[in-house]
Design a protein around this motif. Structure first.
Motif, short mmCIF file in Angstrom:
data_model
loop_
_atom_site.label_atom_id
_atom_site.label_comp_id
_atom_site.label_asym_id
_atom_site.label_seq_id
_atom_site.Cartn_x
_atom_site.Cartn_y
_atom_site.Cartn_z
N PHE A 193 1.15 -1.08 -0.20
CA PHE A 193 0.36 -0.06 -0.21
C PHE A 193 0.68 1.47 0.20
O PHE A 193 0.70 2.37 -0.29
CB PHE A 193 -0.86 -0.18 1.26
N ALA A 194 2.24 1.30 1.04
CA ALA A 194 2.16 2.40 1.59
C ALA A 194 3.45 2.43 -0.32
O ALA A 194 3.61 4.22 -0.36
CB ALA A 194 3.80 2.24 2.04
N ALA A 195 3.87 1.76 -0.97
CA ALA A 195 4.82 2.27 -2.19
C ALA A 195 3.46 2.44 -3.47
O ALA A 195 4.13 3.87 -3.86
CB ALA A 195 5.14 1.23 -3.06
N GLN A 196 2.83 2.27 -3.50
CA GLN A 196 1.92 2.56 -4.26
C GLN A 196 1.10 4.01 -3.98
O GLN A 196 0.45 4.61 -5.12
CB GLN A 196 -0.09 1.44 -4.41
N ARG A 197 0.25 3.90 -3.04
CA ARG A 197 -0.03 5.49 -2.22
C ARG A 197 1.22 6.90 -2.32
O ARG A 197 0.71 7.63 -3.21
CB ARG A 197 -0.23 5.48 -1.25
N ASP A 198 2.71 6.43 -2.74
CA ASP A 198 3.79 7.26 -2.76
C ASP A 198 3.92 7.45 -4.20
O ASP A 198 4.15 8.62 -4.78
CB ASP A 198 4.65 7.07 -2.16
N TYR A 199 3.90 6.48 -5.32
CA TYR A 199 3.38 6.50 -6.59
C TYR A 199 1.96 6.90 -6.94
O TYR A 199 2.72 7.98 -7.39
CB TYR A 199 3.97 5.32 -7.18
N LEU A 200 1.19 6.98 -7.10
CA LEU A 200 -0.15 7.77 -7.18
C LEU A 200 -0.30 8.85 -6.50
O LEU A 200 -0.55 9.97 -7.06
CB LEU A 200 -1.41 6.81 -6.42
N TYR A 201 -0.09 9.54 -5.09
CA TYR A 201 0.12 10.99 -5.10
C TYR A 201 1.22 11.92 -5.41
O TYR A 201 1.02 12.48 -5.96
CB TYR A 201 0.68 11.34 -3.74
N LYS A 202 2.37 10.50 -6.63
CA LYS A 202 3.55 11.64 -6.86
C LYS A 202 2.70 11.95 -8.34
O LYS A 202 3.17 13.06 -9.39
CB LYS A 202 4.81 10.89 -7.21
N THR A 203 2.15 10.77 -9.07
CA THR A 203 1.70 11.26 -10.16
C THR A 203 0.88 12.31 -10.42
O THR A 203 0.26 12.47 -11.77
CB THR A 203 1.82 10.48 -11.47
N TYR A 204 -0.46 12.02 -9.68
CA TYR A 204 -1.59 12.46 -9.14
C TYR A 204 -1.99 13.31 -8.31
O TYR A 204 -2.79 12.67 -7.06
CB TYR A 204 -3.05 11.33 -9.62
N PRO A 205 -1.12 14.83 -8.47
CA PRO A 205 -1.76 14.81 -7.36
C PRO A 205 -2.32 15.47 -6.74
O PRO A 205 -2.81 15.66 -5.42
CB PRO A 205 -0.86 16.33 -7.03
N GLN A 206 -3.55 15.40 -7.42
CA GLN A 206 -5.49 15.61 -6.77
C GLN A 206 -5.72 14.26 -6.62
O GLN A 206 -7.15 14.55 -5.71
CB GLN A 206 -6.40 16.11 -8.16
N ALA A 207 -5.12 13.07 -6.42
CA ALA A 207 -5.95 12.21 -5.57
C ALA A 207 -5.88 11.98 -4.09
O ALA A 207 -5.59 12.63 -3.23
CB ALA A 207 -4.82 10.76 -5.68
N ARG A 208 -7.42 11.35 -3.86
CA ARG A 208 -7.37 11.10 -2.32
C ARG A 208 -7.80 9.78 -2.06
O ARG A 208 -8.48 8.90 -2.48
CB ARG A 208 -8.59 11.50 -2.01
N LEU A 209 -6.46 9.41 -1.16
CA LEU A 209 -6.21 7.76 -0.90
C LEU A 209 -6.49 7.86 0.71
O LEU A 209 -6.17 8.02 1.38
CB LEU A 209 -4.84 7.46 -1.40
N PHE A 210 -7.11 6.67 0.73
CA PHE A 210 -7.29 5.78 2.26
C PHE A 210 -6.89 4.04 2.23
O PHE A 210 -8.22 3.66 1.64
CB PHE A 210 -8.98 6.36 2.68
N THR A 211 -6.04 3.57 2.58
CA THR A 211 -5.58 2.05 2.85
C THR A 211 -6.11 1.92 4.32
O THR A 211 -6.18 2.83 4.97
CB THR A 211 -4.55 2.49 2.09
#
Length: 396
Positions: free
Chosen positions: A145-163
């Motif tokens: 989760f942590a690795a994917q969260r970091d990637y998505l936040y970096k690639t899509y700054p508007q992302a809202r993620l909750f794991t």
């Protein structure tokens, strides 16, 4: 309003889906949960034994009832109606149009979350809804989760993620479950009404003989006919029927079968009841033609005999469990009273009635009939002649 959106093939919907949806609903403090079965998933074709779309929709609705959220959980058929491949971005756009002012959260398992960046239009998806991803254990999810969260936040700054991790989620794949069902296994991974419908409709390679079902399979099949709120009543009636049959020397298995099937047509509306009456050649008196509440005993008995092959004794017990009649058999008395006094019943005088039933069955039956007659008259409703005749026969 905060709305969760949970999509998937749900082929079949199982307890893993149910426990995950409930947990995410509570953790995110959602106000509403929308469950959306896929029309055709974009990444794979359905296997050959997949039920028809309307059957999969029915199974998903039955599973949704088991989440226990009432009308806060709703199953939508928008992807099934749309046809073609089901793309999440298109579904979210449609739901954003329906709920323009609300906060949307897309629910998904860990495997889906880890591939989200390879979906069609991931940027559009992340602009339309937040992502709530769930895993089953800290060991197999949080590091990923942590690795994917970091990637998505970096690639899509508007992302809202909750794991989140949900250790209590039932761990079963739909593929494995379909194979188990074809071998006569897997009931413990499904809500009873879902499993019962699968058996009743002979889905996923199941081949149950409905006219020779053991009680362990008759129970979920019977429950699949009911609205969820009626299930405790039917199960309570079964347990009360066991106790009464043991107390008075009746056939316990027949009492259980009668109890499980006695309300099998209860949820049907008047037009559906009348259609069954025409189908089975059931004659109705003047009161029955107007009183919906009286019809399910007659139609239920007919379905129990036609579909489940019950004998005449069980048929008659179901047939008369609502009105009673003069000179009732032992099994008829037991079902009538089990239906009346089962544990979830709560009305003035029920405890006294329960006590009398276990002291003397006929006296209990007379007491129950008189209570029914009094209640109906107080409400200004007509009393069926069979109920009056049953009372008069007992009074001599």
């Amino acid at each position: 309003m905060r709305i969760g959106i949970y999509g998937g093939t749900f082929n079949p919907p199982h307890l893993g889906h149910i426990t995950a949806a409930r947990a995410v609903f509570e953790v995110l403090k959602l106000d509403k949960l929308l469950i959306v079965p896929d029309g055709q998933p974009p990444h794979k074709d359905f296997p050959p034994n997949t039920p028809a779309p309307e059957q999969r929709l029915l199974l998903t609705r039955l599973a949704a009832e088991d989440i226990g959220l009432g009308d806060r959980a709703e199953v939508l058929d928008l992807e099934l109606r749309r046809g073609g491949r089901s793309y999440t971005a298109d579904t979210l756009a449609r739901l954003r149009a329906l709920y323009p002012e609300d906060e949307l959260w897309l629910l998904m398992g860990a495997d889906m979350f880890l591939t989200l960046h390879r979906w069609r239009e991931p940027e559009r998806i992340l602009s339309l809804a937040g992502i709530a991803a769930f895993g089953r254990t800290e060991a197999d999810s949080e590091e990923l989760f942590a690795a994917q969260r970091d990637y998505l936040y970096k690639t899509y700054p508007q992302a809202r993620l909750f794991t989140l991790t949900i250790p209590g989620v039932v761990d079963i794949s739909s593929t494995a479950l379909r194979e188990m069902l074809s071998r006569g296994e897997g009931a413990n991974y499904l809500a009873p009404a879902v499993y019962g419908t699968i058996l009743r409709e002979h889905l996923y390679g199941t081949a149950a003989d409905l006219r020779r079902l053991p009680l362990s399979e008759l129970r979920p099949v019977a429950l699949s006919y009911l609205k969820r709120r009626r299930i405790p009543h039917v199960l309570g009636t079964e347990q009360e029927a066991i106790r009464l049959a043991e107390r008075y020397g009746a056939d316990v298995e027949k009492a259980r079968r009668a109890a499980l099937l006695h309300d099998c047509t209860k949820k049907l509306e008047m037009d559906e009841q009348l259609a069954l009456c025409r189908r089975y050649g059931i004659e109705l008196d003047e009161l029955e033609q107007k009183a919906l509440k009286l019809l399910h005993a007659k139609t239920g008995a007919a379905v129990a005999r036609d579909v489940f092959g019950v004998d005449d004794e069980i048929y008659s017990a179901i047939r008369w469990h609502t009105t009673g009649h003069a000179n009732m058999t032992l099994l008829e008395k037991i079902l009538y009273l089990a239906d009346y006094i089962e544990p979830s019943r709560d009305f003035p005088g029920v405890d006294r009635l329960r006590s009398v039933c276990y002291e003397d069955l006929d006296r209990g039956l007379l007491t129950g009939l008189e209570m029914t007659i009094e209640e109906m008259r107080e409400m200004g409703n007509p009393v069926h002649h069979a109920t009056l005749e049953a009372r008069d026969a007992l009074k001599g």
